[in-house]
Write an enzyme that holds these catalytic residues in place. Structure first.
Site, PDB file in Angstrom:
ATOM      1  N   LEU A   1      -3.840  54.679   2.330  1.00 26.70           N
ATOM      2  CA  LEU A   1      -2.671  55.095   3.042  1.00 26.70           C
ATOM      3  C   LEU A   1      -1.632  54.767   2.019  1.00 26.70           C
ATOM      4  O   LEU A   1      -1.278  53.576   1.328  1.00 26.70           O
ATOM      5  CB  LEU A   1      -2.636  54.102   4.367  1.00 26.70           C
ATOM      6  CG  LEU A   1      -1.226  54.257   5.026  1.00 26.70           C
ATOM      7  CD1 LEU A   1      -1.219  55.808   5.596  1.00 26.70           C
ATOM      8  CD2 LEU A   1      -1.135  53.372   6.245  1.00 26.70           C
ATOM      9  N   ASP A   2      -0.753  55.855   1.820  1.00 26.11           N
ATOM     10  CA  ASP A   2       0.381  55.756   0.962  1.00 26.11           C
ATOM     11  C   ASP A   2       0.004  55.378  -0.553  1.00 26.11           C
ATOM     12  O   ASP A   2       0.975  54.931  -1.110  1.00 26.11           O
ATOM     13  CB  ASP A   2       1.502  54.947   1.823  1.00 26.11           C
ATOM     14  CG  ASP A   2       1.989  55.518   3.104  1.00 26.11           C
ATOM     15  OD1 ASP A   2       2.044  56.573   3.257  1.00 26.11           O
ATOM     16  OD2 ASP A   2       2.307  54.810   3.709  1.00 26.11           O
TER      17      ASP A   2
END
Length: 289
Positions: free
Chosen positions: A228-229
């Site tokens: 994530l990210d």
């Protein structure tokens, strides 16, 4: 081959004679080199090249060109891709509540500053349908809950694939995509977020930033990966702020930075300026486009 600009992106182990071998290949095939950009990562001993060619006067087919280049590429361990500039890429924008990135992308596309076809807008809320109608873009409202996530993503994939979507832009789509979804579109999903991550995750990041008295705010555009990210970063920017900034002014400044960073990242992708290597993105500057 008709008059057109052909772009090659090249990555391989660094070695002597690469430039000579590659440029000689294109010269012998009758191409005129418009620009040649190079970068050597001496830490990883890797060579990167973006070369743009004018196909005027060549009488070679795409198939012949690719087969011939393959013979050059294999012994040099070249990982490569080619774009012929003969079709606009199809783009889908995914969005939730926030409109600033969506407006900006649609305006740039309409004015020809982003060379693409925006084929659809997909949202888990109905709130921004009016913007799609203003720009005459199909809008698909596909709500999602924790229980329906798998079915909803299957619907999204079906929509994207049936419209031959080349690039997916997450213009503040506030849902975490599954690994299966992300792996279906490797290096084809661009996400935007405020640069505070991971320090200010979750709701109200600008309120949290205000409470911490931050002195810089910014935005990051990156390819979505399973982490994530944490995918390859394409573009970033920051602006200094002071103790006088309120959560509202921080949010407004942040939105302006997000628009610019996301638009630049999308343009870089559409112009074939990016080579991903591991978790890093090598982004070549525009060269006479």
């Amino acid at each position: 081959m008709e008059s057109q600009v052909v772009s090659f992106l090249i990555k391989c182990p660094d070695q002597k004679g690469l430039v000579a071998k590659i440029t000689s290949f294109f010269y012998e095939k009758g191409f005129n080199i418009l620009s040649s950009q190079q970068y050597v990562n001496s830490i990883e001993n890797t060579y990167f090249m973006r070369i743009r060619l004018n196909a005027d006067g060549t009488n070679i087919s795409k198939e012949e060109l690719e087969n011939s280049f393959l013979q050059l590429a294999e012994p040099l361990q070249i990982d490569w891709s080619v774009n012929y500039g003969d079709k606009k890429q199809n783009v889908a924008i995914m969005v939730s509540h926030t409109s600033h990135n969506l407006y900006d992308l649609l305006e740039r596309s309409k004015e020809g500053r982003l060379d693409c076809n925006v084929k659809m807008i997909i949202s888990n809320h109905d709130k921004l349908r009016y913007i799609a109608e203003m720009f005459n873009i199909p809008f698909y409202h596909l709500p999602v809950t924790k229980e329906t996530k798998k079915e909803q993503e299957a619907q999204v994939i079906q929509l994207l694939d049936s419209s031959d979507i080349d690039l997916i832009i997450m213009a503040r789509y506030m849902q975490i995509l599954s690994s299966d979804f992300i792996n279906h579109y490797p290096e084809r999903i661009i996400n935007i977020h405020h640069s505070f991550l991971p320090a200010f995750q979750g709701a109200n990041p600008y309120k949290k930033a205000y409470e911490r008295g931050v002195k810089l705010i910014g935005a990051t555009a990156h390819y979505a990966t399973e982490d994530l990210d944490e995918g390859p970063i394409i573009e970033q920017d920051v602006k200094p702020v002071t103790h006088e900034s309120t959560p509202t002014t921080l949010k407004r400044i942040g939105a302006d930075i997000e628009k610019l960073v996301l638009a630049r990242a999308v343009k870089n992708h559409l112009n074939h300026q990016i080579i991903v290597s591991g978790n890093r993105a090598v982004v070549f500057p525009e060269a006479g486009e």
